[in-house]
Design an enzyme around this catalytic site. Structure first.
Site, mmCIF file in Angstrom:
data_model
loop_
_atom_site.group_PDB
_atom_site.id
_atom_site.type_symbol
_atom_site.label_atom_id
_atom_site.label_comp_id
_atom_site.label_asym_id
_atom_site.label_seq_id
_atom_site.Cartn_x
_atom_site.Cartn_y
_atom_site.Cartn_z
ATOM 1 N N ARG A 49 2.785 8.899 8.599
ATOM 2 C CA ARG A 49 1.318 8.101 9.091
ATOM 3 C C ARG A 49 0.103 8.533 7.677
ATOM 4 O O ARG A 49 -0.634 7.791 7.636
ATOM 5 C CB ARG A 49 0.841 8.877 10.102
ATOM 6 C CG ARG A 49 1.578 8.550 11.403
ATOM 7 C CD ARG A 49 1.157 9.840 12.344
ATOM 8 N NE ARG A 49 1.563 9.361 13.780
ATOM 9 C CZ ARG A 49 0.782 9.271 14.793
ATOM 10 N NH1 ARG A 49 -0.729 9.100 14.621
ATOM 11 N NH2 ARG A 49 1.189 8.590 15.960
ATOM 12 N N HIS A 106 -17.108 -21.794 -7.221
ATOM 13 C CA HIS A 106 -18.243 -21.166 -6.495
ATOM 14 C C HIS A 106 -18.359 -19.615 -6.884
ATOM 15 O O HIS A 106 -19.085 -19.027 -5.986
ATOM 16 C CB HIS A 106 -18.236 -21.345 -5.203
ATOM 17 C CG HIS A 106 -18.224 -22.997 -4.648
ATOM 18 N ND1 HIS A 106 -19.215 -23.674 -4.881
ATOM 19 C CD2 HIS A 106 -17.398 -23.797 -3.917
ATOM 20 C CE1 HIS A 106 -19.022 -25.027 -4.499
ATOM 21 N NE2 HIS A 106 -17.790 -24.993 -4.006
ATOM 22 N N GLY A 158 -9.257 12.737 15.604
ATOM 23 C CA GLY A 158 -10.171 12.146 15.879
ATOM 24 C C GLY A 158 -11.446 12.647 15.076
ATOM 25 O O GLY A 158 -11.512 13.149 14.185
ATOM 26 N N LYS A 176 -1.775 -5.795 -0.424
ATOM 27 C CA LYS A 176 -0.806 -5.080 -0.862
ATOM 28 C C LYS A 176 -0.900 -4.498 -2.543
ATOM 29 O O LYS A 176 -0.251 -3.338 -2.701
ATOM 30 C CB LYS A 176 0.704 -5.728 -0.934
ATOM 31 C CG LYS A 176 1.018 -5.959 0.455
ATOM 32 C CD LYS A 176 1.788 -4.869 1.315
ATOM 33 C CE LYS A 176 1.530 -5.010 2.625
ATOM 34 N NZ LYS A 176 0.140 -4.922 3.005
ATOM 35 N N CYS A 208 -3.717 11.344 11.130
ATOM 36 C CA CYS A 208 -3.393 12.880 11.692
ATOM 37 C C CYS A 208 -2.186 13.055 12.793
ATOM 38 O O CYS A 208 -2.176 12.146 13.562
ATOM 39 C CB CYS A 208 -4.705 13.713 12.379
ATOM 40 S SG CYS A 208 -5.959 13.708 11.141
#
Length: 628
Positions: A27, A524, A111, A505, A2
């Site tokens: 962002r 395994h 937040g 990625k 944010c």
């Protein structure tokens, strides 16, 4: 994650708010909005599209003003929808929430408020109507309920009721030339202008507007007006006191970099890695502890030479891609410096019982320097008495650099693509330097070894350029991968973390399910998944584990699996039926991970392009993860 931008000015601030949001787009977000004080009332526009669409809405709605706030939201509480988008208004108890003139308080928030359910119940009992599922709307109503004519007082009164992390910016219909901000656990900066002041979650949002930045500290509340501001902080006993914070000149770079000949920012950033590594290593003439004394506010007693001599172990704390760089560093630190090293996922470390060692060097790794989980893990380690702290970080002005006593600031430059590339390789470069410094401090690095390692590091940009020339071969591989829904990545030793990063990625940007395993673990369990429909990528440098790795590859081929191998030139692995080989330009010894990761970045990138995904902004993800 944010983003927040706010302003009090003597000019229309809407263009500044929207420009700031555009610079924070990297962002990641799923909705955006802006609110202003206009014509004696609060007005806003909100959208679940991109900021460019919000810009068009604002123009159409005729929104302008001298005071305002804006936000990009990455959904936590409530689905991505207009009614959950910020800014949120408080309408007061008994007011029609749908009325355009109903708002008294406007607020944006980064937040998570952990006690929002109980606060919501209390506020509903007082008659407040909620129009969203967010925890943020609770803060707006809480401030409104405490408002008695002074917004600054109302915000300060509201904060003790909040439990969790927040950065907020808020303004009030009754005080038309005032914005109040506060932070606890989420970043917030104050930008100081001439006759105007600004708030932002990142100084980058204010690039070109002001370079005078105040970094607000935990618990700060700031009151912005046209020609002045003041800050209060928490004092003993919970009282608030007026404080001064230093104003720093910060030449923040705009996130609106030109793509040039590239299709996406991620591709551009992959090809910027030779320059990023060269910049990160610029000025490194020799191995010296002073390389890690890059601290903004140098802390007394935090001399790197003294710390490196004193510590007897290393604890690395990081998340995501940064965690994988730490996993690679563990191999270096233990094999070259002979210092015990543990690597912890930051979000797990802080919530488990651990055995603290005051002689441990706590190393945090983060691109943004604002990663909430890593900051919280750092503070947890410090609370346990581990005071020797160092960060490898790409942002010199970040909270992480300010809170660690030592730092190595990488110089990757602004990274806009959500999937990290050049930040990862520059982190590896910084961690390798740290390894050599620790080895030197412990008397385990001879002059000839130092010279050999430095020579190899100086050659890295040229070596990376040669690896980037493999792009056409990776494009051919990507055509096969684009048809698959699952992939397996294998590596051994130092290259197992590189396999992990390659799988991350691919899943991040192509949405193909991908896993990575140490190749020795194949028998395994993971071998049960291998079919001709599941490509197996193998990182195969010519190191001590090569023959073991070849045996693991035979296990795959015997089950009908199709192998895609990144091999050094002298590994004697040749293409054939069910076996595709790309030869690396040269073997690079201990620094081989920096080269082998680049083809995996290109494979993920071109596979995502072939599948038509949003490469730079993959769904559900954010660049700077500032919430838990």
């Amino acid at each position: 994650m944010c983003g927040i931008v706010g302003a009090v000015s003597q000019r229309n601030i809407v263009p500044i708010l929207l420009q700031g949001l555009q610079r924070l787009e990297y962002r990641g977000y799923d909705s955006c909005g802006v609110a202003v004080h206009q014509g004696g009332q609060l007005r806003r526009s909100r959208s679940t599209s991109r900021v460019a669409e919000l810009d068009a809405m604002v123009l159409q709605d005729g929104i302008e003003g001298l005071v305002g706030i804006a936000h990009t939201r990455w959904a936590t509480h409530g689905v991505p929808a207009v009614h959950n988008a910020h800014p949120h208004f408080s309408h007061g108890p008994g007011t029609d929430a749908k009325s355009a003139k109903a708002g008294r308080i406007a607020l944006v928030h980064n937040g998570i408020i952990e006690n929002h359910d109980e606060l919501r119940a209390e506020l509903k009992a007082r008659g407040y109507e909620f129009t969203s599922q967010t925890d943020t709307e609770v803060i707006a109503h809480l401030i409104d309920s405490l408002y008695q004519g002074d917004l600054f007082d109302a915000v300060q009164s509201a904060l003790p009721h909040l439990r969790g992390a927040y950065a907020i910016a808020v303004f009030c219909q009754e005080e038309p030339l005032r914005v109040v901000g506060a932070r606890e656990g989420s970043p917030l900066v104050l930008g100081v202008g001439k006759g105007e002041n600004f708030l932002a979650s990142d100084a980058m949002a204010l690039a070109g507007v002001t370079d005078q930045i105040v970094y607000l500290e935990e618990g700060d509340v700031v009151d912005l007006q046209q020609g002045k501001y003041w800050i209060t902080g928490k004092a003993e006993g919970g009282a608030r006191v007026r404080i001064d914070r230093p104003v720093k000149t910060v030449n923040a770079h705009s996130g609106a970099a030109e793509l040039g000949p590239y299709r996406h920012y991620m591709q551009k950033e992959i090809f910027e890695q030779p320059r990023a590594i060269a910049d990160t290593l610029e000025g490194v003439e020799g191995i010296t502890p002073e390389l890690f004394d890059q601290q903004m506010n140098h802390q007394p007693g935090a001399n790197a030479a003294r710390v490196f001599a004193q510590i007897d172990s290393v604890l690395i704390l990081a998340c995501g891609t940064s965690y994988y760089s730490g996993c690679a560093a563990k191999y270096w630190i233990e094999s070259i410096a002979k210092v015990p090293c543990n690597v912890e996922v930051a979000s797990e470390y802080r919530y488990r019982d651990s055995v603290p060692n005051p002689n441990t060097l706590v190393v945090t790794i983060t691109q943004s320097g604002e990663t909430a989980d890593t900051l919280a893990a750092l503070r947890h380690a410090q609370s346990l008495g581990m005071v020797h702290t160092l960060t490898i970080c790409n942002v010199a002005t970040s909270a992480m650099v300010r809170e660690c006593s030592l730092a190595y600031v990488t110089r990757a430059g602004v990274e806009i693509g959500v999937a990290s590339t050049k930040a990862f390789t520059t982190q590896l470069a910084g961690l390798f330097l740290l390894t050599l410094c620790l080895a030197q401090a412990k008397g385990r690095l001879s002059d000839s070894e130092e010279a050999r390692h430095l020579k190899a590091m100086r050659h890295l940009p040229a070596a990376l350029q040669a690896v980037l020339a493999l792009e056409p071969q990776l494009i051919a591989w990507s055509e096969d991968f684009a048809q698959c829904e699952n992939a397996l990545f294998l590596g051994r030793g130092l290259h197992y973390p590189i396999a992990l990063e390659g799988a991350l990625k691919l899943k991040e940007i192509s949405y193909i399910h991908a896993e990575a395993y140490p190749a020795g673990e194949l028998k395994h369990g993971p071998l049960a998944l291998v079919t001709s429909a599941m490509p197996v990528v193998t990182v195969a440098p010519n190191d001590a584990l090569l023959e073991k790795l070849k045996s693991n590859m035979h296990e795959v081929r015997a089950r009908g699996g199709v192998l895609y191998v990144l091999a050094d030139a002298d590994t004697r692995i040749d293409s054939g039926e069910g076996l595709h080989v790309i030869r690396m330009p040269e073997h690079y010894g201990e620094l081989s991970p920096l080269l082998h990761v680049v083809p995996l970045q290109l494979l993920a990138y071109h596979t995502a392009c072939a599948r038509g995904t949003d490469v730079d902004k993959p769904r559900n993800l954010a660049k700077s993860v500032t919430v838990e």
